[in-house]
Scaffold this active site. Structure first.
Site, mmCIF file in Angstrom:
data_model
loop_
_atom_site.group_PDB
_atom_site.id
_atom_site.type_symbol
_atom_site.label_atom_id
_atom_site.label_comp_id
_atom_site.label_asym_id
_atom_site.label_seq_id
_atom_site.Cartn_x
_atom_site.Cartn_y
_atom_site.Cartn_z
ATOM 1 N N ASP A 1 0.883 -1.168 0.000
ATOM 2 C CA ASP A 1 0.000 0.000 0.000
ATOM 3 C C ASP A 1 0.918 1.214 0.000
ATOM 4 O O ASP A 1 1.533 1.535 1.012
ATOM 5 C CB ASP A 1 -0.895 -0.045 1.250
ATOM 6 C CG ASP A 1 -1.695 1.243 1.444
ATOM 7 O OD1 ASP A 1 -1.659 2.126 0.564
ATOM 8 O OD2 ASP A 1 -2.360 1.360 2.493
ATOM 9 N N LYS B 1 2.980 11.186 -3.356
ATOM 10 C CA LYS B 1 1.954 10.522 -4.161
ATOM 11 C C LYS B 1 1.092 11.528 -4.920
ATOM 12 O O LYS B 1 0.611 11.253 -6.013
ATOM 13 C CB LYS B 1 1.080 9.670 -3.234
ATOM 14 C CG LYS B 1 0.072 8.774 -3.952
ATOM 15 C CD LYS B 1 -0.575 7.858 -2.942
ATOM 16 C CE LYS B 1 -1.622 6.965 -3.554
ATOM 17 N NZ LYS B 1 -2.165 6.023 -2.549
ATOM 18 N N GLU C 1 -7.136 0.564 -4.693
ATOM 19 C CA GLU C 1 -7.167 0.499 -3.226
ATOM 20 C C GLU C 1 -8.507 0.002 -2.678
ATOM 21 O O GLU C 1 -8.536 -0.883 -1.819
ATOM 22 C CB GLU C 1 -6.807 1.862 -2.632
ATOM 23 C CG GLU C 1 -5.322 2.169 -2.780
ATOM 24 C CD GLU C 1 -4.973 3.642 -2.586
ATOM 25 O OE1 GLU C 1 -5.837 4.411 -2.101
ATOM 26 O OE2 GLU C 1 -3.845 4.020 -2.921
ATOM 27 N N ASP D 1 -12.661 5.757 2.636
ATOM 28 C CA ASP D 1 -11.235 5.798 2.966
ATOM 29 C C ASP D 1 -10.835 7.209 3.403
ATOM 30 O O ASP D 1 -10.711 8.109 2.574
ATOM 31 C CB ASP D 1 -10.430 5.355 1.728
ATOM 32 C CG ASP D 1 -8.913 5.355 1.972
ATOM 33 O OD1 ASP D 1 -8.456 5.858 3.023
ATOM 34 O OD2 ASP D 1 -8.180 4.837 1.109
HETATM 35 P P1 ADP Z 1 -2.862 7.586 3.997
HETATM 36 O O1 ADP Z 1 -3.825 6.629 3.390
HETATM 37 O O2 ADP Z 1 -3.114 9.010 3.587
HETATM 38 O O3 ADP Z 1 -1.457 7.187 3.794
HETATM 39 P P2 ADP Z 1 -3.426 6.613 6.719
HETATM 40 O O4 ADP Z 1 -4.524 5.713 6.346
HETATM 41 O O5 ADP Z 1 -2.186 5.990 7.188
HETATM 42 O O6 ADP Z 1 -3.118 7.677 5.591
HETATM 43 O O7 ADP Z 1 -3.997 7.606 7.849
HETATM 44 C C1 ADP Z 1 -3.222 8.508 8.534
HETATM 45 C C2 ADP Z 1 -4.120 9.338 9.427
HETATM 46 O O8 ADP Z 1 -4.765 8.493 10.387
HETATM 47 C C3 ADP Z 1 -3.389 10.413 10.213
HETATM 48 O O9 ADP Z 1 -4.079 11.636 10.121
HETATM 49 C C4 ADP Z 1 -3.434 9.876 11.644
HETATM 50 O O10 ADP Z 1 -3.424 10.916 12.619
HETATM 51 C C5 ADP Z 1 -4.757 9.146 11.644
HETATM 52 N N1 ADP Z 1 -4.822 8.176 12.744
HETATM 53 C C6 ADP Z 1 -3.986 7.142 12.947
HETATM 54 N N2 ADP Z 1 -4.323 6.499 14.089
HETATM 55 C C7 ADP Z 1 -5.394 7.144 14.600
HETATM 56 C C8 ADP Z 1 -6.206 6.971 15.773
HETATM 57 N N3 ADP Z 1 -5.951 6.007 16.640
HETATM 58 N N4 ADP Z 1 -7.225 7.842 15.963
HETATM 59 C C9 ADP Z 1 -7.467 8.828 15.096
HETATM 60 N N5 ADP Z 1 -6.748 9.048 13.991
HETATM 61 C C10 ADP Z 1 -5.720 8.210 13.735
HETATM 62 MG MG MG Z 2 -4.396 4.925 2.408
#
Ligand code: ADP
Ligand code: MG
Length: 624
Positions: free
Chosen positions: A25, A86, A185, A207
């Site tokens: 991913d 990205k 995705e 998402d």
């Molecule tokens: P992307 O798909 O953009 O790479 P992610 O799916 O990894 O991103 O999401 C990252 C986001 O998720 C960040 O804003 C992070 O603060 C939030 N996040 C991660 N864990 C938690 C949690 N336990 N509670 C709330 N938000 C969270």
């Molecule tokens: Mg993602």
């Protein structure tokens, strides 16, 4: 009594026969790698135990740093620390105007408007930056799985166009990863939940990541995931939750003014509080401001109030996408939650209220996309011999050609399942027209100027005819990754021309080759293998052209002794070619070229003579 095979039929082959394949991913904020081990798909962690690799690359004078330690320096060294790369993939400089965060980097523009980021280590294309992230994940996979990777399934957003998909594939190639398949995705998330095993149904994938929100409405029909609609907001995510809370902190501190560097400090604190609030009802946070220490209590209720309008935006996008998809709410059979920000309890509640059903949350929303990709990779690598059906994806955007008047004529419509091949006939519009420009575009709009230009090439050598008499058949083939090849043929003469479509903002093969050579961390054995392949291709080319030449001109230009000698020499090169010694092949190619130089010279003389006999230059070029 003979011993029977222990494994049940259809189960994985013995461990040493398993082909290592991973799912990746490649996220805007975080990236992950996962693999099927002992029948179960799990994400792989680094030595420190963390599964998420922040998608951040920092260039220093000493080398490249990827992940957490790069992220930690992002505020100190913003120009050399690339975040959210990205967003830049497959884009031209013109596309970047208005992209969030664009102002942070310094771009140089290259031919065709491709953006390069200026860093202390030189200009870097988004493809190279992404390749660094992929390399890190590849190294993690090799270390954890203890073996060589057969290949990877890499996920991309459902709305990625051909240029963005190609850029992702190029990044993988730079990282020395064999791409088994690019997978959407949302499709990957649905696969992780086994939803592809159902006969049919409509699935909504919600998402919410760090900086982006995507909603996809999928329809599963006989093993094919059709993307009915995608929507969302490319500038809305968990980061905005952090900002909203940081803003509130500031108000509590009594200062409307942000001291330099303070906003970053406050958003980092806010992020911590936000993540804590997912598990707890309230959190106490200590803040420093203007030399003062202050403790604040943040309740979940307060936080929910601060982010309420942001969540409402996502719900509105869901409603719009359902409308675009032509699907009623009650037709949605499953709602899948993806992205770290769907952990926020208020998000879950609102999504459940809207869709009137409990969303799927059992699989960690950070990891669900990588897990689905790993399941696909395992099947594609051939580890599940007969049981599982291969999943099919669809073309995200229509492909077509420019016709007179700047109109886009669709040849393959969006949502056609891939791989697919389609052809269409076109004709000339002028009397005596001998060449035709083929302009390949992607998009749903009617005007070429509103679509994305993918590639242009020219079909030459059309015999002069009256306008409308020539029949030009243009064939499109889209492979399983959604990548395109186009060929054009004039049917009365068989004149043909084709290209592998390289998007306008992608790298060309030479650029990739140069980058491969330049990339110091590229595994040596991959490099050697590549060199071997190149020498083999060289040998094949020489052998094929000589065979062809002997067939055509051998009788008239060579003695039988000369033919025998050349044939013997060709046999030697053929043997070398099948060895795995690149240097020996290279040497063999040199020897054979020298040995056949006299033949090439005679052929050249002959064609000049022919030309003097009054043949047109065109025919000679056609012969060569
Ligand atoms: P992307 O798909 O953009 O790479 P992610 O799916 O990894 O991103 O999401 C990252 C986001 O998720 C960040 O804003 C992070 O603060 C939030 N996040 C991660 N864990 C938690 C949690 N336990 N509670 C709330 N938000 C969270
Ligand atoms: Mg993602």
């Amino acid at each position: 009594m003979a011993l029977l095979q222990i494994a049940e039929p259809g189960q994985s082959p013995e461990p040493h026969q398993r082909k290592l394949a991973v799912g990746i991913d490649l996220g805007t904020t975080n990236s992950l790698v996962a693999a099927v081990r002992s029948g179960e798909a799990t994400t792989l962690s680094d030595e420190g135990g963390s599964h998420l690799l922040p998608s951040v690359v920092r260039y220093t004078e000493q080398g490249v740093v990827v992940g957490q330690s790069a992220l930690a320096q992002a505020s100190v060294d913003p120009f050399n620390t690339i975040v959210s790369v990205k967003r830049l993939m497959g884009r031209g400089v013109a596309d970047l105007k208005g992209l969030q965060g664009e102002a942070v980097y310094r771009f140089s523009e290259r031919d065709g408007g491709m953006p390069f980021l200026q860093t202390i280590a030189g200009d870097k294309s988004p493809v190279e930056v992404s390749a660094e992230i992929l390399r890190t994940l590849k190294a993690r996979a090799r270390a954890t799985l203890e073996g060589e990777l057969e290949g990877a399934v890499i996920t991309v957003p459902a709305y990625f166009d051909d240029a963005q998909r190609q850029a992702t594939k190029d990044a993988a190639q730079l990282a020395g990863i064999n791409v088994l398949r690019l997978l959407n995705e949302p499709t990957a998330a649905a696969v992780a939940y086994g939803l592809d095993q159902a006969a049919e149904g409509v699935i909504a994938v919600y998402d919410l990541g760090g900086g982006t929100f995507d909603i996809s409405i999928l329809r599963l029909n006989k093993g094919v995931f059709e993307v009915l609609a995608t929507g969302g907001d490319s500038a809305l995510g968990g980061d905005d939750f952090d900002l909203a809370l940081a803003q509130w902190f500031l108000e509590q501190l009594g200062g409307e003014e942000v001291v330099a560097g303070e906003s970053r400090y406050l958003t980092e604190k806010a992020r911590w509080v936000k993540e804590q609030l997912t598990e707890r009802d309230s959190v106490i946070v200590d803040l420093e401001h203007a030399g003062q220490k202050i403790s604040l209590t943040v309740s979940r209720e307060l936080f929910d109030g601060l982010v309420d309008s942001l969540i409402t935006k996502t719900i509105r996008a869901c409603r719009r996408s359902l409308r675009d998809a032509g699907v009623e709410l009650d037709e949605v059979q499953d709602v899948v939650m993806v992205g770290g920000s769907t952990r926020v309890p208020a998000v879950r509640t609102r999504v459940e209220q809207f869709f009137q059903r409990a969303p799927r949350i059992n699989i960690d929303p950070d990891r669900v996309v990588a897990v689905g990709a790993a399941i696909q990779a395992d099947i594609l690598a051939g580890n599940k011999p007969d049981s599982e059906m291969l999943l099919l994806d669809v073309l995200p955007l229509s492909l077509g050609l420019e016709t007179m008047g700047g109109l886009a004529e669709k040849v393959i419509h969006r949502n056609t399942s891939i791989p697919v091949a389609r052809a269409q006939e076109f004709t000339t519009y002028q009397d005596g027209q001998t060449a035709m420009m083929i302009h390949v575009v992607q998009g749903e709009r009617e005007l070429v100027s509103d679509c994305r230009s993918l590639a242009q090439f020219v079909l030459r050598g059309i015999p002069p005819m009256a306008a409308g008499a020539a029949k030009i058949r243009v064939a499109f083939q889209v492979d399983a990754d959604g990548l395109l090849g186009v060929s054009a043929k004039e049917l009365s003469t068989g004149v043909e021309s084709e290209i592998q479509v390289k998007p306008s903002y992608g790298l060309d093969d030479n650029e990739i080759a140069d980058m491969l050579k330049a990339s110091y961390s590229f595994a040596e054995e991959d490099m050697l293998l590549r060199n071997l392949r190149e020498q083999q291709v060289e040998a094949d080319r020489l052998l094929a052209s000589l065979t062809q030449a002997i067939q055509t001109d051998g009788e008239s230009l060579l003695t039988s002794a000369e033919i025998a000698h050349l044939t013997e020499q060709m046999g030697i090169l053929q043997t070398l070619r099948d060895s795995s010694d690149a240097d020996a092949i290279e040497q063999g190619v040199k020897v054979l070229s020298q040995a056949s130089d006299f033949f090439a010279a005679r052929r050249m003389d002959q064609s000049i003579k022919n030309a003097l006999k009054g043949h047109s230059i065109d025919e000679i070029e056609g012969d060569a």
